[in-house]
Design a protein around this motif. Structure first.
Motif, PDB file in Angstrom:
ATOM      1  N   LEU A 117      -6.769   2.807  -6.187  1.00 52.63           N
ATOM      2  CA  LEU A 117      -6.989   4.213  -5.833  1.00 52.63           C
ATOM      3  C   LEU A 117      -5.755   4.789  -5.136  1.00 52.63           C
ATOM      4  O   LEU A 117      -5.302   5.895  -5.436  1.00 52.63           O
ATOM      5  N   LEU A 118      -5.204   4.000  -4.241  1.00 55.36           N
ATOM      6  CA  LEU A 118      -4.008   4.454  -3.510  1.00 55.36           C
ATOM      7  C   LEU A 118      -2.835   4.654  -4.460  1.00 55.36           C
ATOM      8  O   LEU A 118      -2.071   5.616  -4.330  1.00 55.36           O
ATOM      9  N   LYS A 160      -6.592  16.754   0.716  1.00 60.53           N
ATOM     10  CA  LYS A 160      -6.681  15.285   0.651  1.00 60.53           C
ATOM     11  C   LYS A 160      -7.998  14.842   0.014  1.00 60.53           C
ATOM     12  O   LYS A 160      -8.024  13.917  -0.794  1.00 60.53           O
ATOM     13  N   VAL A 161      -9.088  15.545   0.398  1.00 59.77           N
ATOM     14  CA  VAL A 161     -10.397  15.213  -0.182  1.00 59.77           C
ATOM     15  C   VAL A 161     -10.342  15.396  -1.693  1.00 59.77           C
ATOM     16  O   VAL A 161     -10.793  14.541  -2.471  1.00 59.77           O
ATOM     17  N   PHE A 197     -10.640   7.685   6.402  1.00 52.51           N
ATOM     18  CA  PHE A 197     -10.603   9.092   5.978  1.00 52.51           C
ATOM     19  C   PHE A 197     -11.885   9.469   5.238  1.00 52.51           C
ATOM     20  O   PHE A 197     -12.482  10.515   5.496  1.00 52.51           O
ATOM     21  N   ILE A 198     -12.321   8.596   4.337  1.00 60.82           N
ATOM     22  CA  ILE A 198     -13.542   8.895   3.560  1.00 60.82           C
ATOM     23  C   ILE A 198     -14.758   8.964   4.484  1.00 60.82           C
ATOM     24  O   ILE A 198     -15.557   9.889   4.404  1.00 60.82           O
ATOM     25  N   TRP A 219      -0.259   7.652   0.889  1.00 63.80           N
ATOM     26  CA  TRP A 219      -0.900   8.711   0.099  1.00 63.80           C
ATOM     27  C   TRP A 219      -1.093   9.994   0.903  1.00 63.80           C
ATOM     28  O   TRP A 219      -1.409  11.024   0.369  1.00 63.80           O
ATOM     29  N   GLU A 260       0.833  -1.209   0.000  1.00 66.39           N
ATOM     30  CA  GLU A 260       0.000   0.000   0.000  1.00 66.39           C
ATOM     31  C   GLU A 260       0.868   1.259   0.000  1.00 66.39           C
ATOM     32  O   GLU A 260       1.675   1.455   0.923  1.00 66.39           O
ATOM     33  N   LEU A 318      -7.596   4.777   4.340  1.00 65.51           N
ATOM     34  CA  LEU A 318      -8.369   5.430   3.280  1.00 65.51           C
ATOM     35  C   LEU A 318      -9.862   5.397   3.597  1.00 65.51           C
ATOM     36  O   LEU A 318     -10.558   6.416   3.516  1.00 65.51           O
ATOM     37  N   VAL A 323      -8.480  12.571  -3.316  1.00 67.52           N
ATOM     38  CA  VAL A 323      -9.279  11.336  -3.406  1.00 67.52           C
ATOM     39  C   VAL A 323     -10.298  11.470  -4.539  1.00 67.52           C
ATOM     40  O   VAL A 323     -10.482  10.550  -5.344  1.00 67.52           O
ATOM     41  N   LYS A 324     -10.952  12.653  -4.611  1.00 70.79           N
ATOM     42  CA  LYS A 324     -11.967  12.865  -5.654  1.00 70.79           C
ATOM     43  C   LYS A 324     -11.362  12.711  -7.054  1.00 70.79           C
ATOM     44  O   LYS A 324     -11.928  12.062  -7.927  1.00 70.79           O
ATOM     45  N   ASP A 349      -9.194   0.336   6.950  1.00 72.83           N
ATOM     46  CA  ASP A 349      -7.914   0.940   6.616  1.00 72.83           C
ATOM     47  C   ASP A 349      -7.977   2.472   6.643  1.00 72.83           C
ATOM     48  O   ASP A 349      -9.045   3.062   6.784  1.00 72.83           O
ATOM     49  N   ASN A 362     -14.803  12.110   6.614  1.00 70.23           N
ATOM     50  CA  ASN A 362     -14.946  13.403   5.906  1.00 70.23           C
ATOM     51  C   ASN A 362     -15.975  13.333   4.778  1.00 70.23           C
ATOM     52  O   ASN A 362     -15.888  14.078   3.795  1.00 70.23           O
ATOM     53  N   MET A 404     -17.535  16.391   3.143  1.00 76.44           N
ATOM     54  CA  MET A 404     -16.726  17.216   2.240  1.00 76.44           C
ATOM     55  C   MET A 404     -16.703  16.669   0.810  1.00 76.44           C
ATOM     56  O   MET A 404     -16.286  17.362  -0.112  1.00 76.44           O
ATOM     57  N   PHE A 405     -17.164  15.430   0.677  1.00 73.62           N
ATOM     58  CA  PHE A 405     -17.216  14.850  -0.672  1.00 73.62           C
ATOM     59  C   PHE A 405     -18.542  15.194  -1.371  1.00 73.62           C
ATOM     60  O   PHE A 405     -18.741  14.845  -2.510  1.00 73.62           O
ATOM     61  N   MET A 412      -3.421   7.825  -6.327  1.00 75.84           N
ATOM     62  CA  MET A 412      -3.207   8.997  -5.472  1.00 75.84           C
ATOM     63  C   MET A 412      -1.725   9.245  -5.216  1.00 75.84           C
ATOM     64  O   MET A 412      -1.285  10.387  -5.124  1.00 75.84           O
ATOM     65  N   VAL A 447      -6.983  18.775   5.055  1.00 75.10           N
ATOM     66  CA  VAL A 447      -8.049  17.795   4.787  1.00 75.10           C
ATOM     67  C   VAL A 447      -8.675  18.077   3.423  1.00 75.10           C
ATOM     68  O   VAL A 447      -8.958  17.166   2.641  1.00 75.10           O
ATOM     69  N   LYS A 482      -9.467  -0.278  -3.897  1.00 71.77           N
ATOM     70  CA  LYS A 482      -8.800   0.583  -2.915  1.00 71.77           C
ATOM     71  C   LYS A 482      -7.301   0.659  -3.208  1.00 71.77           C
ATOM     72  O   LYS A 482      -6.691   1.716  -3.144  1.00 71.77           O
TER      73      LYS A 482
END
Lengths: 185, 186
Positions: free
Chosen positions: A178-179, A124-125, B7-8, A114, A111, B4, A128-129, B2, B11, B14-15, A182, A121, A175
């Motif tokens: 995604l990591l 980071k959001v 975190f999702i 990221w 892993e 990630l 991820v988006k 985990d 938050n 915020m998404f 990122m 925050v 996942k």
């Protein structure tokens, strides 16, 4: 999912008025639920115009079928399921057929890290988006349904027409992918 | 869970900060109104189609070719046959008149398309009534035609009652909308 500001009885009465065809009541319900429903659709479709169209179509379907459901059970959950199904239909129409059981290499890579400590925050959001948008569809769907919509693997399996084990595997691989994205962006 | 996933979930708000494009309320209201108009038209056809099945059977068994049909008197009524049938006819016609008044007084609560669809169906039933009267004039006392006329009255009354119920529902919805609007203004 039920809005906290509207108590259960009032909410039930509101839905009853919707069932009887009151435009006023239907608009009220739309105002209460449009935002979360729009995001459900937007996350699946990734297109604002299409997401709005599908979300509104789902509301119309729900109002049309209110007579067939038990209004004491969660309206929000039922509506969300309609939005999810409609969004998936739109996606399938757009892309022929979303292949959820496509070949995916089984080996897992370590892993990547990221999260940088300097990042806020918000940053980071946003990361991820962005990465979610770059994720192959088969992963993005399972990730959305699991992490954002809160469905379990049995439910995801039902929604996507795959065994729960496939959903579980796709989530895990998604996942990872995604990591990786990122860490790269 | 985990990092990630954690975190999702932590938050999630915020998404979900994007809104649909401007004007979506108006677009949805437009779609709602379109759907409601379509539903009302469907409701009218549903109401009359129940009656139509029975009336179609009546029509197919009664209206065989008759060379004198067009010249037949249009004013022959059940009441012309016997006093008992006069009572039956009086009951139905007064009830139908009452519901017709109800439909007339309530129809302004709905839109023109719905009104037109309703009147079209009523005119269709009126035409069948005229033809039944003609047929009765040619064959006074024919039991089949008498029974057909009674079935017609039953079906017609049911249709008118259903129309009144539908219009009352529309009126109620309109009223609650006005009350809410006034409350907003206050």
């Amino acid at each position: 999912m039920e809005p906290g500001t509207v108590n259960r009885i009032k909410h039930h009465e509101l839905l009853e008025s919707c069932r009887k065809g009151s435009t006023e009541a239907q608009m009220k319900v739309y105002r209460l639920y449009f935002k979360p429903m729009y995001h459900v659709s937007l996350r699946i479709l990734g297109d604002r115009m299409e997401a709005e169209d599908v979300m509104q179509e789902a509301f119309l379907t729900a109002f049309q079928n209110l007579g067939t459901v038990d209004l004491s059970s969660s309206f929000g959950g039922w509506l969300k399921r309609i939005v999810v199904n409609r969004s998936l239909d739109a996606l399938r129409k757009r892309k022929d057929q979303v292949d959820l059981v496509a070949d995916v290499p089984d080996e897992m890579v370590p892993e990547p890290d990221w999260q940088s400590e300097e990042e806020t925050v918000e940053e980071k959001v946003s990361k991820v988006k962005r990465a979610m948008q770059l994720l192959p569809e088969k992963y993005r769907l399972v990730l959305n349904l699991s992490l954002f919509e809160g469905y379990d693997h049995d439910e995801i399996g039902q929604i996507l027409g795959v065994p729960p084990s496939t959903s579980r595997a796709q989530l895990s691989r998604g996942k990872q992918k995604l990591l990786q994205i990122m860490a790269a962006v | 869970m985990d990092e990630l996933e954690k975190f999702i979930r932590e938050n999630k708000e915020m998404f979900t900060n994007e809104e649909p494009m401007e004007g979506h309320f108006e677009r949805f209201e437009g779609r709602l109104r379109f759907q409601q108009r379509r539903n009302r038209i469907r409701q009218i056809y549903r109401i009359t189609s129940m009656a139509a099945v029975g009336l179609l059977l009546i029509a197919s068994s009664i209206f065989v070719y008759d060379r004198y049909f067009d010249a037949a008197p249009a004013s022959f009524r059940l009441g012309d046959i016997s006093p008992e049938l006069q009572k039956v006819e009086y009951y139905f016609t007064s009830q139908i008149d009452q519901t017709t008044t109800g439909v007339d007084s309530l129809s302004h609560y709905t839109d023109k398309i719905t009104k037109d669809a309703m009147h079209q169906e009523i005119a269709r039933m009126d035409s069948l009534h005229t033809n039944l009267q003609k047929k009765m004039g040619l064959n006074p006392g024919d039991e089949r035609i008498v029974n057909a006329m009674i079935s017609y009255y039953q079906a017609r009354l049911k249709v008118m009652q259903d129309f009144v119920e539908m219009l009352n529902q529309i009126k109620q919805n309109n009223n609650s909308k006005n009350v809410n609007h006034e409350n907003t203004l206050l």
